[in-house]
Write a protein that holds these residues in place. Structure first.
Motif, mmCIF file in Angstrom:
data_model
loop_
_atom_site.group_PDB
_atom_site.id
_atom_site.type_symbol
_atom_site.label_atom_id
_atom_site.label_comp_id
_atom_site.label_asym_id
_atom_site.label_seq_id
_atom_site.Cartn_x
_atom_site.Cartn_y
_atom_site.Cartn_z
ATOM 1 N N TYR A 16 9.906 -14.410 2.985
ATOM 2 C CA TYR A 16 10.623 -13.141 2.902
ATOM 3 C C TYR A 16 9.844 -12.021 2.224
ATOM 4 O O TYR A 16 10.288 -10.870 2.232
ATOM 5 C CB TYR A 16 11.943 -13.338 2.154
ATOM 6 N N GLY A 17 8.678 -12.331 1.636
ATOM 7 C CA GLY A 17 7.923 -11.301 0.945
ATOM 8 C C GLY A 17 8.590 -10.867 -0.340
ATOM 9 O O GLY A 17 9.526 -11.504 -0.828
ATOM 10 N N ILE A 18 8.110 -9.749 -0.892
ATOM 11 C CA ILE A 18 8.641 -9.229 -2.150
ATOM 12 C C ILE A 18 8.987 -7.754 -1.993
ATOM 13 O O ILE A 18 8.226 -6.969 -1.435
ATOM 14 C CB ILE A 18 7.621 -9.395 -3.301
ATOM 15 N N ASN A 19 10.140 -7.390 -2.506
ATOM 16 C CA ASN A 19 10.580 -6.001 -2.581
ATOM 17 C C ASN A 19 10.021 -5.427 -3.887
ATOM 18 O O ASN A 19 10.416 -5.844 -4.976
ATOM 19 C CB ASN A 19 12.114 -5.955 -2.573
ATOM 20 N N VAL A 20 9.077 -4.499 -3.764
ATOM 21 C CA VAL A 20 8.390 -3.973 -4.941
ATOM 22 C C VAL A 20 9.110 -2.734 -5.456
ATOM 23 O O VAL A 20 9.334 -1.779 -4.701
ATOM 24 C CB VAL A 20 6.920 -3.630 -4.612
ATOM 25 N N ASP A 21 9.471 -2.753 -6.736
ATOM 26 C CA ASP A 21 10.070 -1.573 -7.340
ATOM 27 C C ASP A 21 9.138 -0.372 -7.192
ATOM 28 O O ASP A 21 7.907 -0.513 -7.306
ATOM 29 C CB ASP A 21 10.347 -1.819 -8.819
ATOM 30 N N LYS A 22 9.695 0.793 -6.929
ATOM 31 C CA LYS A 22 8.893 1.976 -6.642
ATOM 32 C C LYS A 22 7.878 2.266 -7.733
ATOM 33 O O LYS A 22 6.704 2.521 -7.450
ATOM 34 C CB LYS A 22 9.819 3.182 -6.450
ATOM 35 N N GLU A 23 8.311 2.223 -8.991
ATOM 36 C CA GLU A 23 7.413 2.545 -10.093
ATOM 37 C C GLU A 23 6.271 1.533 -10.184
ATOM 38 O O GLU A 23 5.124 1.883 -10.475
ATOM 39 C CB GLU A 23 8.186 2.580 -11.415
ATOM 40 N N VAL A 24 6.583 0.263 -9.920
ATOM 41 C CA VAL A 24 5.563 -0.779 -9.961
ATOM 42 C C VAL A 24 4.550 -0.559 -8.838
ATOM 43 O O VAL A 24 3.340 -0.666 -9.041
ATOM 44 C CB VAL A 24 6.195 -2.176 -9.850
ATOM 45 N N GLY A 25 5.057 -0.251 -7.646
ATOM 46 C CA GLY A 25 4.168 -0.002 -6.520
ATOM 47 C C GLY A 25 3.238 1.162 -6.766
ATOM 48 O O GLY A 25 2.038 1.106 -6.451
ATOM 49 N N GLU A 26 3.761 2.244 -7.334
ATOM 50 C CA GLU A 26 2.931 3.415 -7.621
ATOM 51 C C GLU A 26 1.844 3.078 -8.630
ATOM 52 O O GLU A 26 0.701 3.532 -8.513
ATOM 53 C CB GLU A 26 3.817 4.557 -8.138
ATOM 54 N N LEU A 69 9.464 -7.488 -7.397
ATOM 55 C CA LEU A 69 8.333 -7.442 -8.315
ATOM 56 C C LEU A 69 8.607 -6.356 -9.345
ATOM 57 O O LEU A 69 8.769 -5.189 -8.987
ATOM 58 C CB LEU A 69 7.037 -7.144 -7.555
ATOM 59 N N ARG A 70 8.656 -6.771 -10.613
ATOM 60 C CA ARG A 70 8.991 -5.828 -11.679
ATOM 61 C C ARG A 70 7.981 -5.928 -12.804
ATOM 62 O O ARG A 70 7.275 -6.929 -12.953
ATOM 63 C CB ARG A 70 10.411 -6.088 -12.178
ATOM 64 N N ASP A 71 7.928 -4.880 -13.585
ATOM 65 C CA ASP A 71 6.967 -4.767 -14.689
ATOM 66 C C ASP A 71 7.760 -4.717 -15.994
ATOM 67 O O ASP A 71 8.643 -3.881 -16.167
ATOM 68 C CB ASP A 71 6.142 -3.486 -14.496
ATOM 69 N N LYS A 72 7.419 -5.634 -16.901
ATOM 70 C CA LYS A 72 8.053 -5.644 -18.214
ATOM 71 C C LYS A 72 6.968 -5.554 -19.275
ATOM 72 O O LYS A 72 6.252 -6.521 -19.543
ATOM 73 C CB LYS A 72 8.864 -6.923 -18.408
ATOM 74 N N ASN A 73 6.820 -4.349 -19.812
ATOM 75 C CA ASN A 73 5.844 -4.118 -20.871
ATOM 76 C C ASN A 73 4.431 -4.530 -20.455
ATOM 77 O O ASN A 73 3.699 -5.167 -21.221
ATOM 78 C CB ASN A 73 6.256 -4.860 -22.148
ATOM 79 N N GLY A 74 4.077 -4.187 -19.222
ATOM 80 C CA GLY A 74 2.735 -4.456 -18.750
ATOM 81 C C GLY A 74 2.530 -5.818 -18.143
ATOM 82 O O GLY A 74 1.423 -6.134 -17.700
ATOM 83 N N VAL A 75 3.579 -6.637 -18.097
ATOM 84 C CA VAL A 75 3.495 -7.964 -17.488
ATOM 85 C C VAL A 75 4.359 -7.975 -16.231
ATOM 86 O O VAL A 75 5.525 -7.552 -16.268
ATOM 87 C CB VAL A 75 3.966 -9.072 -18.458
ATOM 88 N N PHE A 76 3.791 -8.459 -15.109
ATOM 89 C CA PHE A 76 4.540 -8.491 -13.859
ATOM 90 C C PHE A 76 5.381 -9.757 -13.769
ATOM 91 O O PHE A 76 4.940 -10.850 -14.153
ATOM 92 C CB PHE A 76 3.589 -8.415 -12.663
ATOM 93 N N PHE A 77 6.589 -9.588 -13.234
ATOM 94 C CA PHE A 77 7.511 -10.703 -13.041
ATOM 95 C C PHE A 77 8.078 -10.656 -11.627
ATOM 96 O O PHE A 77 8.280 -9.582 -11.059
ATOM 97 C CB PHE A 77 8.678 -10.623 -14.032
ATOM 98 N N VAL A 87 10.113 -15.013 -13.223
ATOM 99 C CA VAL A 87 8.891 -15.787 -13.404
ATOM 100 C C VAL A 87 7.695 -14.847 -13.475
ATOM 101 O O VAL A 87 7.544 -13.965 -12.621
ATOM 102 C CB VAL A 87 8.701 -16.782 -12.239
ATOM 103 N N PRO A 88 6.810 -15.020 -14.466
ATOM 104 C CA PRO A 88 5.608 -14.174 -14.518
ATOM 105 C C PRO A 88 4.681 -14.448 -13.337
ATOM 106 O O PRO A 88 4.574 -15.571 -12.867
ATOM 107 C CB PRO A 88 4.948 -14.581 -15.844
ATOM 108 N N ILE A 89 4.033 -13.401 -12.868
ATOM 109 C CA ILE A 89 3.122 -13.508 -11.728
ATOM 110 C C ILE A 89 1.829 -12.778 -12.076
ATOM 111 O O ILE A 89 1.861 -11.698 -12.676
ATOM 112 C CB ILE A 89 3.763 -12.929 -10.448
#
Length: 357
Positions: A16-26, A69-77, A87-89
């Motif tokens: 199914y792939g990953i839906n990337v949050d806009k801010e993360v993608g940018e 795909l989300r970013d939490k304080n510089g770490v992708f999850f 889960v961290p990625i």
């Protein structure tokens, strides 16, 4: 997270792939200008809890994926909206820049494997001939990258880092024998500056001696993809490539195993476009010969002819992969026996355990 939980997560990402949050993608676009490139060859590769995984972020189906795909304080999850999984990625580091064609061709598929497709032109990419799952789009002016440019680029790369094995694939330029000869030229050139493992993905040549020559030149393993098990269905799904007969594939498999050894030849079968029982039956035949099957889920890429079909179901991929893993274990075969794409395991589940807690 258990082994089964990880396999389930990876299967979902593959399908199914990953839906990337806009801010993360940018943010990722700033460091990876290719991040939203479409197609299988340009999908993103990363590591989750020690397992490599390849996932789409730019296709239409990615936008409705339950995985984010989300970013939490510089770490992708990676987060699953249907559960509380987070889960961290780790995205793989970009390769050093060389100022050569390799900067555009090569992508890291793991911490130890780079993949490159010097040909995005395929002799089967013609009206009424194209494989219906294929997302390669050839432009009128596009051509294969000259072998000497690929070799020079890889030499420059290996002067900066020598940690990678090399996987070479792509469209079948001109015809299978011509493409095998081109790959032969690449292998010979690469062997002038490194002994790193080289895995080659190619259509079965009509001249068996080309397989022998590839081994003698220094290739480590071959991937020859049947994709569809049933011969009649192959004609529908791969109207051009199915001109290479089922029997011819097995002639090349047997000769390849003779030259390279058991476990050094592999074959992709695509889940989600054919009966799952056909795939499992074919895997019994392949492993009897000494060939390692790789099960890759069908994804309705925006640029493929099957774009309106449903993606492979996660549960179906898990069921098939568990069956294939059991077959491999019973036959004394493992993806670890083969270098490059098959050993990397980012596009399939055979390298993931289905046992234990």
């Amino acid at each position: 997270m258990t082994c089964k939980d990880l396999a389930t997560l990876k299967a979902g990402l593959l399908c199914y792939g990953i839906n990337v949050d806009k801010e993360v993608g940018e943010r990722l676009l700033q460091s990876r200008p290719y991040f939203y490139d479409k197609g299988f060859v340009h999908a993103i590769n990363a590591n989750i809890l020690g397992s490599n995984v390849c996932f789409s972020v730019a296709e239409q189906f990615s936008r409705v994926s339950p995985y984010h795909l989300r970013d939490k304080n510089g770490v992708f999850f990676v987060e699953d909206e249907d559960s509380d999984i987070s889960v961290p990625i780790s995205l793989f580091d970009d390769l050093p820049r060389t100022g050569t064609v390799i900067d555009e061709l090569a992508r890291p598929h793991s911490n130890h494997v780079i993949s490159l497709w010097p040909s995005l032109v395929c002799c089967y990419d013609k009206p009424g001939k194209k494989c219906k799952f294929c997302s390669i789009e050839t432009t009128p002016t596009q051509t294969i990258v000259p072998a000497e440019q690929v070799v020079a680029g890889l030499k420059a790369l290996f002067e900066l880092t020598d940690r990678y094995s090399v996987n070479l694939g792509g469209g079948t330029y001109h015809d299978p024998d011509w493409m095998a000869g081109y790959l032969l030229e690449l292998v010979r050139g690469i062997r002038t500056f490194t002994q790193t493992p080289i895995s080659l993905e190619l259509a079965p040549p009509s001249d068996l001696s080309l397989i022998t020559k590839l081994k003698e030149a220094g290739a480590s393993s071959l991937i020859m993809n049947l994709e569809v098990a049933n011969s009649e269905l192959r004609k529908e799904v791969c109207p051009g490539k199915s001109a290479i007969s089922y029997d011819r594939y097995y002639e090349c498999y047997r000769h390849g195993v003779k030259e390279f050894g058991r476990g050094r030849i592999s074959c992709v079968l695509i889940a989600g476009i054919q009966p799952k029982e056909d795939i499992v039956c074919e895997c019994e035949k392949l492993t009897d010969v000494g060939v390692i099957p790789t099960i890759i889920p069908f994804k309705a890429m925006d640029n493929c002819m099957f774009r309106d079909r449903q993606n492979c179901n996660r549960e179906e991929l898990l069921w098939i992969s568990a069956c294939v893993s059991a077959i491999l274990a019973r036959k004394g075969l493992s993806p670890e026996m083969q270098e490059g794409c098959t050993k990397c395991g980012g596009c399939s589940l055979e390298t993931n355990s289905f046992e234990g807690d």
